[in-house]
Write a protein that holds these residues in place. Structure first.
Motif, PDB file in Angstrom:
ATOM      1  N   THR A   1       0.842  -1.189   0.000  1.00 35.44           N
ATOM      2  CA  THR A   1       0.000   0.000   0.000  1.00 35.44           C
ATOM      3  C   THR A   1       0.877   1.239   0.000  1.00 35.44           C
ATOM      4  O   THR A   1       2.042   1.203   0.396  1.00 35.44           O
ATOM      5  CB  THR A   1      -0.928   0.021   1.227  1.00 35.44           C
ATOM      6  OG1 THR A   1      -0.132   0.043   2.423  1.00 35.44           O
ATOM      7  CG2 THR A   1      -1.836  -1.201   1.249  1.00 35.44           C
ATOM      8  N   GLY A   2       0.311   2.346  -0.452  1.00 33.71           N
ATOM      9  CA  GLY A   2       1.021   3.618  -0.480  1.00 33.71           C
ATOM     10  C   GLY A   2       0.121   4.742  -0.011  1.00 33.71           C
ATOM     11  O   GLY A   2      -1.119   4.620  -0.013  1.00 33.71           O
ATOM     12  N   TYR A   3       0.740   5.837   0.365  1.00 34.69           N
ATOM     13  CA  TYR A   3      -0.005   6.966   0.937  1.00 34.69           C
ATOM     14  C   TYR A   3       0.740   8.257   0.659  1.00 34.69           C
ATOM     15  O   TYR A   3       1.967   8.328   0.757  1.00 34.69           O
ATOM     16  CB  TYR A   3      -0.169   6.741   2.438  1.00 34.69           C
ATOM     17  CG  TYR A   3      -0.241   7.988   3.294  1.00 34.69           C
ATOM     18  CD1 TYR A   3      -1.429   8.709   3.415  1.00 34.69           C
ATOM     19  CD2 TYR A   3       0.868   8.436   3.999  1.00 34.69           C
ATOM     20  CE1 TYR A   3      -1.498   9.841   4.212  1.00 34.69           C
ATOM     21  CE2 TYR A   3       0.814   9.559   4.809  1.00 34.69           C
ATOM     22  CZ  TYR A   3      -0.372  10.268   4.916  1.00 34.69           C
ATOM     23  OH  TYR A   3      -0.438  11.379   5.704  1.00 34.69           O
ATOM     24  N   LYS A   4       0.009   9.282   0.244  1.00 36.53           N
ATOM     25  CA  LYS A   4       0.531  10.641   0.127  1.00 36.53           C
ATOM     26  C   LYS A   4      -0.385  11.565   0.901  1.00 36.53           C
ATOM     27  O   LYS A   4      -1.621  11.496   0.771  1.00 36.53           O
ATOM     28  CB  LYS A   4       0.619  11.079  -1.336  1.00 36.53           C
ATOM     29  CG  LYS A   4       1.305  12.426  -1.511  1.00 36.53           C
ATOM     30  CD  LYS A   4       1.519  12.767  -2.975  1.00 36.53           C
ATOM     31  CE  LYS A   4       0.247  13.243  -3.611  1.00 36.53           C
ATOM     32  NZ  LYS A   4       0.488  13.814  -4.959  1.00 36.53           N
ATOM     33  N   ALA A   5       0.191  12.436   1.707  1.00 36.61           N
ATOM     34  CA  ALA A   5      -0.599  13.263   2.616  1.00 36.61           C
ATOM     35  C   ALA A   5      -1.580  14.146   1.860  1.00 36.61           C
ATOM     36  O   ALA A   5      -1.376  14.506   0.698  1.00 36.61           O
ATOM     37  CB  ALA A   5       0.328  14.128   3.470  1.00 36.61           C
TER      38      ALA A   5
ATOM     39  N   LEU B   1     -11.613  23.703   0.418  1.00 31.50           N
ATOM     40  CA  LEU B   1     -10.312  24.139   0.917  1.00 31.50           C
ATOM     41  C   LEU B   1      -9.357  22.962   1.062  1.00 31.50           C
ATOM     42  O   LEU B   1      -8.160  23.077   0.740  1.00 31.50           O
ATOM     43  CB  LEU B   1     -10.491  24.837   2.262  1.00 31.50           C
ATOM     44  CG  LEU B   1      -9.223  25.388   2.915  1.00 31.50           C
ATOM     45  CD1 LEU B   1      -8.574  26.456   2.047  1.00 31.50           C
ATOM     46  CD2 LEU B   1      -9.527  25.944   4.313  1.00 31.50           C
ATOM     47  N   TYR B   2      -9.856  21.819   1.517  1.00 28.12           N
ATOM     48  CA  TYR B   2      -8.992  20.678   1.806  1.00 28.12           C
ATOM     49  C   TYR B   2      -9.200  19.562   0.787  1.00 28.12           C
ATOM     50  O   TYR B   2     -10.300  19.376   0.261  1.00 28.12           O
ATOM     51  CB  TYR B   2      -9.274  20.129   3.206  1.00 28.12           C
ATOM     52  CG  TYR B   2      -8.956  21.101   4.311  1.00 28.12           C
ATOM     53  CD1 TYR B   2      -7.641  21.301   4.726  1.00 28.12           C
ATOM     54  CD2 TYR B   2      -9.969  21.833   4.930  1.00 28.12           C
ATOM     55  CE1 TYR B   2      -7.348  22.195   5.740  1.00 28.12           C
ATOM     56  CE2 TYR B   2      -9.682  22.731   5.949  1.00 28.12           C
ATOM     57  CZ  TYR B   2      -8.365  22.911   6.343  1.00 28.12           C
ATOM     58  OH  TYR B   2      -8.069  23.798   7.334  1.00 28.12           O
ATOM     59  N   TYR B   3      -8.141  18.821   0.522  1.00 24.54           N
ATOM     60  CA  TYR B   3      -8.259  17.587  -0.250  1.00 24.54           C
ATOM     61  C   TYR B   3      -7.643  16.447   0.546  1.00 24.54           C
ATOM     62  O   TYR B   3      -6.787  16.641   1.408  1.00 24.54           O
ATOM     63  CB  TYR B   3      -7.628  17.712  -1.637  1.00 24.54           C
ATOM     64  CG  TYR B   3      -6.207  18.216  -1.665  1.00 24.54           C
ATOM     65  CD1 TYR B   3      -5.127  17.345  -1.592  1.00 24.54           C
ATOM     66  CD2 TYR B   3      -5.940  19.577  -1.801  1.00 24.54           C
ATOM     67  CE1 TYR B   3      -3.822  17.810  -1.635  1.00 24.54           C
ATOM     68  CE2 TYR B   3      -4.645  20.056  -1.841  1.00 24.54           C
ATOM     69  CZ  TYR B   3      -3.587  19.170  -1.772  1.00 24.54           C
ATOM     70  OH  TYR B   3      -2.299  19.626  -1.809  1.00 24.54           O
ATOM     71  N   GLN B   4      -8.102  15.238   0.245  1.00 23.30           N
ATOM     72  CA  GLN B   4      -7.806  14.075   1.070  1.00 23.30           C
ATOM     73  C   GLN B   4      -6.498  13.388   0.650  1.00 23.30           C
ATOM     74  O   GLN B   4      -6.000  13.582  -0.457  1.00 23.30           O
ATOM     75  CB  GLN B   4      -8.960  13.080   0.985  1.00 23.30           C
ATOM     76  CG  GLN B   4     -10.279  13.637   1.488  1.00 23.30           C
ATOM     77  CD  GLN B   4     -10.167  14.161   2.908  1.00 23.30           C
ATOM     78  OE1 GLN B   4      -9.706  13.447   3.803  1.00 23.30           O
ATOM     79  NE2 GLN B   4     -10.562  15.412   3.118  1.00 23.30           N
ATOM     80  N   PRO B   5      -5.945  12.548   1.539  1.00 20.26           N
ATOM     81  CA  PRO B   5      -4.743  11.794   1.182  1.00 20.26           C
ATOM     82  C   PRO B   5      -4.983  10.896  -0.029  1.00 20.26           C
ATOM     83  O   PRO B   5      -6.073  10.360  -0.221  1.00 20.26           O
ATOM     84  CB  PRO B   5      -4.440  10.963   2.438  1.00 20.26           C
ATOM     85  CG  PRO B   5      -5.094  11.706   3.555  1.00 20.26           C
ATOM     86  CD  PRO B   5      -6.320  12.328   2.963  1.00 20.26           C
ATOM     87  N   GLU B   6      -3.958  10.746  -0.823  1.00 21.98           N
ATOM     88  CA  GLU B   6      -3.966   9.824  -1.955  1.00 21.98           C
ATOM     89  C   GLU B   6      -3.501   8.464  -1.460  1.00 21.98           C
ATOM     90  O   GLU B   6      -2.494   8.358  -0.768  1.00 21.98           O
ATOM     91  CB  GLU B   6      -3.015  10.366  -3.023  1.00 21.98           C
ATOM     92  CG  GLU B   6      -2.871   9.535  -4.263  1.00 21.98           C
ATOM     93  CD  GLU B   6      -1.910  10.199  -5.245  1.00 21.98           C
ATOM     94  OE1 GLU B   6      -2.299  11.219  -5.865  1.00 21.98           O
ATOM     95  OE2 GLU B   6      -0.767   9.723  -5.376  1.00 21.98           O
ATOM     96  N   GLU B   7      -4.241   7.401  -1.806  1.00 18.18           N
ATOM     97  CA  GLU B   7      -3.896   6.075  -1.313  1.00 18.18           C
ATOM     98  C   GLU B   7      -3.864   5.067  -2.456  1.00 18.18           C
ATOM     99  O   GLU B   7      -4.545   5.218  -3.472  1.00 18.18           O
ATOM    100  CB  GLU B   7      -4.898   5.634  -0.244  1.00 18.18           C
ATOM    101  CG  GLU B   7      -4.875   6.531   0.985  1.00 18.18           C
ATOM    102  CD  GLU B   7      -5.744   6.020   2.105  1.00 18.18           C
ATOM    103  OE1 GLU B   7      -5.353   5.027   2.760  1.00 18.18           O
ATOM    104  OE2 GLU B   7      -6.825   6.608   2.312  1.00 18.18           O
ATOM    105  N   LEU B   8      -3.079   4.033  -2.257  1.00 18.05           N
ATOM    106  CA  LEU B   8      -2.823   3.064  -3.315  1.00 18.05           C
ATOM    107  C   LEU B   8      -2.712   1.667  -2.728  1.00 18.05           C
ATOM    108  O   LEU B   8      -2.141   1.471  -1.645  1.00 18.05           O
ATOM    109  CB  LEU B   8      -1.500   3.422  -4.019  1.00 18.05           C
ATOM    110  CG  LEU B   8      -0.799   2.340  -4.838  1.00 18.05           C
ATOM    111  CD1 LEU B   8      -1.557   2.064  -6.108  1.00 18.05           C
ATOM    112  CD2 LEU B   8       0.638   2.750  -5.141  1.00 18.05           C
ATOM    113  N   ARG B   9      -3.264   0.705  -3.448  1.00 17.43           N
ATOM    114  CA  ARG B   9      -2.986  -0.704  -3.184  1.00 17.43           C
ATOM    115  C   ARG B   9      -2.397  -1.287  -4.459  1.00 17.43           C
ATOM    116  O   ARG B   9      -2.979  -1.151  -5.534  1.00 17.43           O
ATOM    117  CB  ARG B   9      -4.242  -1.461  -2.770  1.00 17.43           C
ATOM    118  CG  ARG B   9      -3.998  -2.945  -2.546  1.00 17.43           C
ATOM    119  CD  ARG B   9      -5.111  -3.610  -1.766  1.00 17.43           C
ATOM    120  NE  ARG B   9      -5.158  -3.117  -0.387  1.00 17.43           N
ATOM    121  CZ  ARG B   9      -5.910  -3.651   0.571  1.00 17.43           C
ATOM    122  NH1 ARG B   9      -6.672  -4.693   0.300  1.00 17.43           N
ATOM    123  NH2 ARG B   9      -5.908  -3.146   1.789  1.00 17.43           N
TER     124      ARG B   9
END
Length: 748
Positions: free
Chosen positions: A503-507, A536-544
């Protein structure tokens, strides 16, 4: 509006799969005895410990320092064509990395990349700080796929790690001279001095200049962009601390000057932009590289830049017997002053000239403490702690936007801070001879905040009596635990089969604006000027990610085969673009729902006789949106992601001849890419880049036993250029035209 899902070329998929099967079958029938004709093995540190690239269970490409010299690859933006499913583009705002169809276009201080760029293991956060020239490089390791467990921050798509030469115990040096087209001139040198049995020093210097690749068709005497005036230096010291510890200290410095107006209007390449349906048009290379835009609202000024990047690092390795303790600490600074002439399309048939003055100062600190077991027992483990912080103090000031209702000066003074903390570990269990299982995890905590304003000014300095100011203030905390499971097995002594699930994650982050009722810098945020939290805000990008691969050395090592198959499932993929909001241009980032990237990669090398070397590669890629609505009424499900050609083929050949008591090496490398797109989702624009071929050629002569060699290089024999980047206002960065040069190397 919907689109048909994109699928890779079936013939290429079949060829890649059959190549994997054939390599296994062949390995069963041919003894794998290494000899002098074998493809040399390469030692890498992709898994944070030294291993052979052919025995590392992940998709990795390696370019040596010698290869970079022969290619004339001076900077990161020049190596992408040699890498499977990788695009590395040099934009006016910094480096843009795309791996397996995944990228990021927000190069401002609030944005983060999806693929990390590292120098000697130190993460470099700002794209402009990644643009420095290569200097005294040992090798470059490019890892495809999420690397979050061991490398952490912003490595969902992969990473590029530039590894410089260490000081050695041998006195040696070299100097190189280059001259070529576009008045290219380069001189570089390196010297290594062993001071005593404990201390060795190494210094490297480089200076590179060349004339602009662009032409001025604006009717002025201004110098156009895409020129070069760069100076780089590095000083390294390696100190032995007793018998069990070594400390490497490094300082690097890079300065780039010249004109950073690296763009032309998109109409140099396309018709039909005003109608929303760009069509690639025929033109000459000179016409494509000529900026003939004459702003209706202003007279262009001379563009210039002064970018200085510096870094200090300390790399400690201490062998404790059963384990080795590693510490890597670094501070990096990036200071930039830039004046640019922008092409701003503010309506389908109206483009303005806009002057942007940028002043930016970025400082980052990183620390990693890691402990890894030694030996080859049943279990091996590594784990550690990581800390990163960054402060960016930047100011953007725009002139020329009066026709859209803005005052003479439109400015953004901003201070952004980011902090990241992580704890990580990985364990490998050697279940039996030839079978290994790996499990790893990383917990990351990210904090980001920014305070500044959007200023509407009558003059270059804000005047409270005549000007008005809107607040930009936001802060965000995100955290995730990412993990990796893997298995690899030795099918034969020279054939490795591996698979992984990771898995991966970007803030997450924020856009310009503020929440109603907030206050900072003495500026209030009334409801009338506020931005809802959802915008105003966007969510973390996630990957499997699911991946399987095979690596094999056949016929006594004379043939190498590397094959990989992967499937990525992305959620909340982050996309950025510029849009006019309340009459003013803003960079906006949002989440794109769900995306999928899947493909096959095949590459390797074949030794032909004792003097020939053939390199080959093929990749198939299907990277598309599964669910994404760029506007409420439009679905882009099935549309391709940017820079994701369905297939790419590469083929290179080098032959060595005996000539006049020396060796003549002649080489050619060609890359054929299918068409792909660059999109502007906020405007529903899709720019299609046609299929194309690019070819390089080299000729190198080295007398036997001599300390000198001569190298001739031609890049882009076709002299074909195409858009590398297109922004939301139509500013298009073209690729480089054909260049040629000669290089003389002297060694001592």
């Amino acid at each position: 509006m919907t689109a048909t899902p994109v699928r890779p070329a079936r013939t290429l998929l079949a060829a890649a799969v059959s190549g994997m099967v054939c390599s296994i079958a062949t390995a069963h029938t041919v003894p794998a005895q290494e000899n002098g004709l074998a493809v040399p093995e390469v030692i890498v540190t992709a898994e944070r410990s030294e291993s052979l690239a052919s025995r590392s269970p992940l998709a990795i490409s390696v370019l040596s320092g010698e290869q970079l010299r022969d290619l004339g690859a001076d900077s990161p933006g020049t190596i992408g064509p040699r890498l499977p499913n990788v695009y590395i583009d040099q934009a006016f705002s910094g480096l843009r990395l795309t791996i397996r169809g995944i990228s990021n276009s927000d190069s401002t201080d609030k944005g983060d990349p999806s693929a990390a760029f590292m120098l000697d293991g130190v993460y470099i956060a700002r794209p402009a700080g990644q643009s420095g020239n290569f200097l005294d490089v040992e090798r470059i390791e490019v890892l495809r796929g999420p690397q979050g467990t061991l490398y952490g921050r912003n490595t969902t798509a992969g990473l590029v790690n530039v590894i410089s030469n260490l000081p050695s115990e041998r006195f040696e040096g070299a100097v190189g001279f280059e001259a070529g087209t576009y008045s290219r001139r380069k001189v570089d040198g390196v010297i290594n001095v062993p001071v005593n049995a404990l201390l060795s020093l190494r210094a490297a210097l480089s200076k590179l200049t060349h004339d602009p690749y662009l032409n001025n068709g604006q009717g002025t005497q201004l110098r156009p962009g895409m020129d070069g005036d760069d100076r780089d230096a590095r000083l390294s010291a390696k100190l032995a601390i007793g018998r069990d510890a070594t400390l490497v200290l490094r300082y690097d410095y890079g300065q780039a000057e010249g004109n950073n107006d690296r763009f032309v209007p998109d109409t140099n390449f396309y018709t039909g932009v005003a109608s929303g349906k760009p069509v690639y048009r025929d033109s000459t290379t000179d016409e494509r590289l000529t900026n003939s835009f004459r702003p209706p609202n202003m007279t262009p000024v001379q563009g210039w830049q002064d970018r200085v990047a510096q870094g200090w690092s300390a790399d400690l390795r201490w062998n404790l017997g059963p384990a080795t303790l590693y510490y890597l600490g670094a501070r990096r600074k990036l200071d930039q002053e830039i004046r640019q002439n922008y092409y701003y399309r503010v309506a389908p048939r109206l483009a303005l000239g806009v002057i942007n003055d940028y002043d930016g100062h970025n400082t980052q600190d990183s620390h990693e403490l890691r402990l890894a077991t030694n030996g080859a027992g049943r279990l091996s483990a590594q784990g550690g702690l990581y800390y990163f912080s960054e402060t960016s103090d930047t100011s953007y000031a725009f002139q020329g936007l009066q026709p859209v209702g803005l005052p003479r000066y439109y400015a953004f003074p901003l201070v952004t801070e980011a902090r990241s903390r992580a704890v990580f570990g990985q364990l490998t269990w050697r279940v039996a001879d030839g079978l290994r299982l790996t499990a790893g995890a990383r917990r990351t905590e990210d904090d980001k905040d920014r305070v500044g304003s959007t200023d509407f000014q009558q003059g270059p300095v804000f005047n409270a009596a005549t000007d008005r100011r809107l607040l930009n203030a936001a802060q965000l905390h995100t955290a995730r635990t990412t993990w990796r499971l893997g298995a690899d097995v030795d099918l034969l002594p020279t054939t490795l089969l591996y698979g992984s699930l990771s898995t991966g994650y970007k803030a997450g982050g924020f856009n310009d604006g503020c929440i109603a009722g907030s206050t900072a810098l003495g500026i209030a945020c009334p409801a009338a000027a506020a931005v809802p939290a959802s915008a105003l805000y966007y969510q973390p990008e996630e990957l499997r990610a699911y991946e399987a691969g095979l690596k094999s050395r056949l016929w006594g090592g004379r043939v190498t085969v590397n094959a990989a198959a992967f499937v990525y499932d992305y959620t909340n993929l982050q996309l950025s673009g510029t849009a006019i909001v309340s009459g003013a241009p803003r960079i906006l980032t949002g989440n794109a729902g769900v995306a999928r990237s899947r493909g096959l990669e095949l590459d390797g090398e074949i030794r032909i006789g004792s003097n020939g070397r053939l390199s080959y590669g093929a990749s198939a890629l299907d990277a598309h949106y599964v669910s994404y609505n760029p506007t409420p009424a439009v679905s882009w499900a099935g549309r391709k992601l940017d820079r994701a050609p369905s297939h790419v083929y590469t083929l290179g050949y080098e032959h060595r001849f005996g000539l006049f008591g020396g060796q003549l090496h002649a080489g050619v490398f060609s890359r054929r890419s299918a068409d792909y797109v660059i999109t502007i989702p906020s405007q529903l624009l899709e720019y299609r880049i046609p299929a194309h071929t690019s070819t390089d050629a080299t000729l190198r002569y080295a007398p036997t036993g001599s300390a000198w060699s001569l190298l001739a290089r031609v890049r882009n024999l076709e002299n074909s250029v195409r858009p590398a980047l297109i922004d939301s206002f139509g500013m298009t960065t073209p690729t480089a035209p054909r260049t040629a040069d000669l290089r003389l190397d002297l060694r001592f």
